[in-house]
Design a protein around this motif. Structure first.
Motif, PDB file in Angstrom:
ATOM      1  N   LEU A  25       0.861  -1.313   0.201  1.00 35.32           N
ATOM      2  CA  LEU A  25       0.018   0.056  -0.107  1.00 35.32           C
ATOM      3  C   LEU A  25       0.922   1.200  -0.065  1.00 35.32           C
ATOM      4  N   TYR A  26       1.786   1.371   0.848  1.00 32.99           N
ATOM      5  CA  TYR A  26       2.618   2.606   1.083  1.00 32.99           C
ATOM      6  C   TYR A  26       3.545   2.812  -0.157  1.00 32.99           C
ATOM      7  N   TYR A  27       3.903   1.927  -0.822  1.00 27.25           N
ATOM      8  CA  TYR A  27       4.832   2.064  -1.893  1.00 27.25           C
ATOM      9  C   TYR A  27       4.019   2.019  -3.416  1.00 27.25           C
ATOM     10  N   ARG A  28       3.108   1.560  -3.396  1.00 23.51           N
ATOM     11  CA  ARG A  28       2.439   1.423  -4.610  1.00 23.51           C
ATOM     12  C   ARG A  28       1.557   2.488  -4.873  1.00 23.51           C
ATOM     13  N   PHE A  29       1.080   2.990  -4.001  1.00 20.20           N
ATOM     14  CA  PHE A  29       0.094   4.150  -3.944  1.00 20.20           C
ATOM     15  C   PHE A  29       0.627   5.667  -3.207  1.00 20.20           C
ATOM     16  N   SER A  30       0.045   6.776  -3.687  1.00 16.02           N
ATOM     17  CA  SER A  30       0.531   7.877  -3.091  1.00 16.02           C
ATOM     18  C   SER A  30      -0.303   8.078  -1.724  1.00 16.02           C
ATOM     19  N   LEU A  31       0.005   7.177  -0.716  1.00 12.72           N
ATOM     20  CA  LEU A  31      -0.508   7.160   0.536  1.00 12.72           C
ATOM     21  C   LEU A  31       0.432   7.669   1.621  1.00 12.72           C
ATOM     22  N   SER A  32      -0.217   8.471   2.555  1.00 15.59           N
ATOM     23  CA  SER A  32       0.796   8.754   3.710  1.00 15.59           C
ATOM     24  C   SER A  32       0.814   7.551   4.694  1.00 15.59           C
ATOM     25  N   ASN A  65      15.120  -5.423  -3.694  1.00 19.90           N
ATOM     26  CA  ASN A  65      16.324  -6.193  -4.223  1.00 19.90           C
ATOM     27  C   ASN A  65      15.989  -7.211  -4.689  1.00 19.90           C
ATOM     28  N   ARG A  66      14.866  -8.135  -4.424  1.00 18.12           N
ATOM     29  CA  ARG A  66      14.601  -9.491  -5.111  1.00 18.12           C
ATOM     30  C   ARG A  66      13.860  -8.961  -6.431  1.00 18.12           C
ATOM     31  N   ILE A  67      13.022  -8.017  -6.444  1.00 20.21           N
ATOM     32  CA  ILE A  67      12.342  -7.836  -7.990  1.00 20.21           C
ATOM     33  C   ILE A  67      13.524  -7.238  -8.856  1.00 20.21           C
ATOM     34  N   ARG A  68      14.532  -6.552  -8.355  1.00 18.95           N
ATOM     35  CA  ARG A  68      15.503  -6.104  -9.308  1.00 18.95           C
ATOM     36  C   ARG A  68      16.346  -7.474  -9.828  1.00 18.95           C
ATOM     37  N   GLN A 189      16.953  10.494   2.311  1.00 26.09           N
ATOM     38  CA  GLN A 189      15.731   9.809   2.346  1.00 26.09           C
ATOM     39  C   GLN A 189      15.092   9.821   1.214  1.00 26.09           C
ATOM     40  N   VAL A 190      15.351  10.726   0.096  1.00 26.58           N
ATOM     41  CA  VAL A 190      14.946  10.639  -1.017  1.00 26.58           C
ATOM     42  C   VAL A 190      15.550   9.532  -1.860  1.00 26.58           C
ATOM     43  N   GLN A 191      16.671   9.267  -1.832  1.00 25.14           N
ATOM     44  CA  GLN A 191      17.222   8.070  -2.390  1.00 25.14           C
ATOM     45  C   GLN A 191      17.024   6.819  -1.953  1.00 25.14           C
ATOM     46  N   ARG A 192      16.864   6.713  -0.648  1.00 23.33           N
ATOM     47  CA  ARG A 192      16.324   5.341  -0.214  1.00 23.33           C
ATOM     48  C   ARG A 192      14.983   5.193  -0.328  1.00 23.33           C
ATOM     49  N   PHE A 193      14.131   6.267  -0.301  1.00 24.52           N
ATOM     50  CA  PHE A 193      12.745   5.737  -0.804  1.00 24.52           C
ATOM     51  C   PHE A 193      12.415   5.383  -2.037  1.00 24.52           C
ATOM     52  N   LEU A 194      13.156   6.067  -2.968  1.00 23.20           N
ATOM     53  CA  LEU A 194      13.018   5.842  -4.510  1.00 23.20           C
ATOM     54  C   LEU A 194      13.668   4.561  -4.855  1.00 23.20           C
ATOM     55  N   ALA A 195      14.605   4.167  -3.953  1.00 22.97           N
ATOM     56  CA  ALA A 195      15.394   2.999  -4.356  1.00 22.97           C
ATOM     57  C   ALA A 195      14.419   1.735  -3.999  1.00 22.97           C
ATOM     58  N   ILE A 196      13.361   1.944  -3.275  1.00 25.99           N
ATOM     59  CA  ILE A 196      12.553   1.008  -2.812  1.00 25.99           C
ATOM     60  C   ILE A 196      11.162   1.288  -3.805  1.00 25.99           C
ATOM     61  N   HIS A 197      10.861   2.337  -3.995  1.00 26.09           N
ATOM     62  CA  HIS A 197       9.567   2.696  -4.748  1.00 26.09           C
ATOM     63  C   HIS A 197       9.693   2.161  -6.174  1.00 26.09           C
ATOM     64  N   ASP A 198      10.785   2.445  -6.648  1.00 26.64           N
ATOM     65  CA  ASP A 198      10.911   2.395  -8.328  1.00 26.64           C
ATOM     66  C   ASP A 198      10.911   0.992  -8.712  1.00 26.64           C
ATOM     67  N   PRO A 199      11.576   0.013  -8.227  1.00 24.94           N
ATOM     68  CA  PRO A 199      11.598  -1.327  -8.603  1.00 24.94           C
ATOM     69  C   PRO A 199      10.123  -1.971  -8.275  1.00 24.94           C
ATOM     70  N   ALA A 201       7.335  -0.245  -8.425  1.00 25.73           N
ATOM     71  CA  ALA A 201       6.444   0.656  -9.739  1.00 25.73           C
ATOM     72  C   ALA A 201       6.869  -0.214 -10.886  1.00 25.73           C
ATOM     73  N   ASN A 202       8.093  -0.456 -11.112  1.00 24.26           N
ATOM     74  CA  ASN A 202       8.385  -1.240 -12.329  1.00 24.26           C
ATOM     75  C   ASN A 202       7.508  -2.487 -12.369  1.00 24.26           C
ATOM     76  N   LEU A 203       7.286  -3.269 -11.249  1.00 22.30           N
ATOM     77  CA  LEU A 203       6.632  -4.735 -11.195  1.00 22.30           C
ATOM     78  C   LEU A 203       5.068  -4.475 -11.700  1.00 22.30           C
ATOM     79  N   PHE A 204       4.641  -3.290 -11.147  1.00 19.93           N
ATOM     80  CA  PHE A 204       3.319  -3.305 -11.550  1.00 19.93           C
ATOM     81  C   PHE A 204       2.950  -2.117 -12.677  1.00 19.93           C
ATOM     82  N   TYR A 205       4.114  -1.847 -13.512  1.00 22.58           N
ATOM     83  CA  TYR A 205       4.063  -1.123 -14.645  1.00 22.58           C
ATOM     84  C   TYR A 205       3.562  -1.882 -15.846  1.00 22.58           C
ATOM     85  N   LEU A 206       2.032  -2.117 -16.128  1.00 23.85           N
ATOM     86  CA  LEU A 206       1.558  -3.029 -16.819  1.00 23.85           C
ATOM     87  C   LEU A 206       1.026  -2.387 -18.323  1.00 23.85           C
TER      88      LEU A 206
END
Length: 253
Positions: A25-32, A65-68, A189-199, A201-206
């Protein structure tokens, strides 16, 4: 029945499915964090937002990391672009690279926009991708050409702003998260967040616009299966029993 014995989650009080769903939920959608907390509460899972934060940091990176590691080979057309971020009142630059299909290859937060910064991004991409691109597409920022020349890359380099919409559009999710998080607090914080968010997002980029409804739902089911495998959780959604293994996994047929 829930999965409690996954080594990654050893010692956790909550089931794997709850933890993986909170991270999803947290990384897939723009949720607080508090929005994710409320959505879990609706399911009957009482979890504090600080617990979700801890899960996101501790387990999110492992899943990313597993997704990558299981991703397919990405395209050989690299679109590079940079965008300004205001962090603690100072100007920083988020450098991003995507391929021709829109998958994020890598991101890098730097305090400068110069030849050295562009070279650092290209070097990081070459190391992680293990190969040089066939075509490099950027805007007219001269530092890209200088960095390419310094690294002696022999690929074709196209510099035209209209060609680089793929990279420019990839900044939109980052901007939405920036607003939701009320600005980023630090470059780390930005680097750490996007290192998790982007993979993730790639998985669900359909590529929904290029599929029929049936094809999209099949691809979405494959992504759900892949997520459950990477997170070590039991798949909680009903899918077609004849669904093939996720194409992102190297063991799939």
């Amino acid at each position: 029945m829930t999965t409690r014995s996954a080594p990654l989650y050893a010692g956790c009080r909550f089931p794997v499915e709850v933890i993986s769903y909170a991270i999803y939920l947290y990384y897939r959608f723009s949720l607080s964090l508090r929005m994710a907390e409320e959505m879990l509460a609706l399911r009957g899972d009482t979890v504090s937002h600080e617990t979700i934060r801890a899960w996101a940091l501790k387990f999110g990176q492992v899943i990313a990391n597993r997704i990558r590691q299981c991703r397919l080979a990405r395209g050989n057309w690299w679109h590079l672009d940079e965008v300004v971020l205001r962090i603690a009142g100072k100007k920083h630059y988020l450098w991003r690279a995507v391929d021709q299909d829109g998958f994020v290859l890598d991101v890098l937060v730097q305090s400068r926009r110069n030849k050295r910064a562009a070279k650092r991004l290209l070097r990081k991409l070459l190391t992680k991708q293990g190969r040089a691109p066939r075509v490099l597409i950027t805007d007219k920022l001269r530092f890209y050409a200088a960095a390419k020349k310094n690294l002696t890359l022999r690929c074709e380099h196209r510099q035209y702003k209209g060609l680089n919409n793929r990279a420019e559009n990839s900044h939109q999710p980052t901007r939405r998260r920036e607003r939701q998080m009320k600005r980023y607090k630090s470059p780390k914080q930005v680097q750490r967040f996007l290192a998790i968010h982007d993979p993730i997002a790639n998985l669900f980029y359909l590529h929904r616009d290029n599929r029929t409804v049936a094809e999209y739902r099949t691809a979405r089911g494959q992504a759900f299966q892949a997520w459950a495998e990477m997170a070590g959780a039991r798949l909680a959604v009903k899918t077609d029993p004849h669904l093939r293994a996720c194409a992102m996994c190297p063991t799939s047929a």
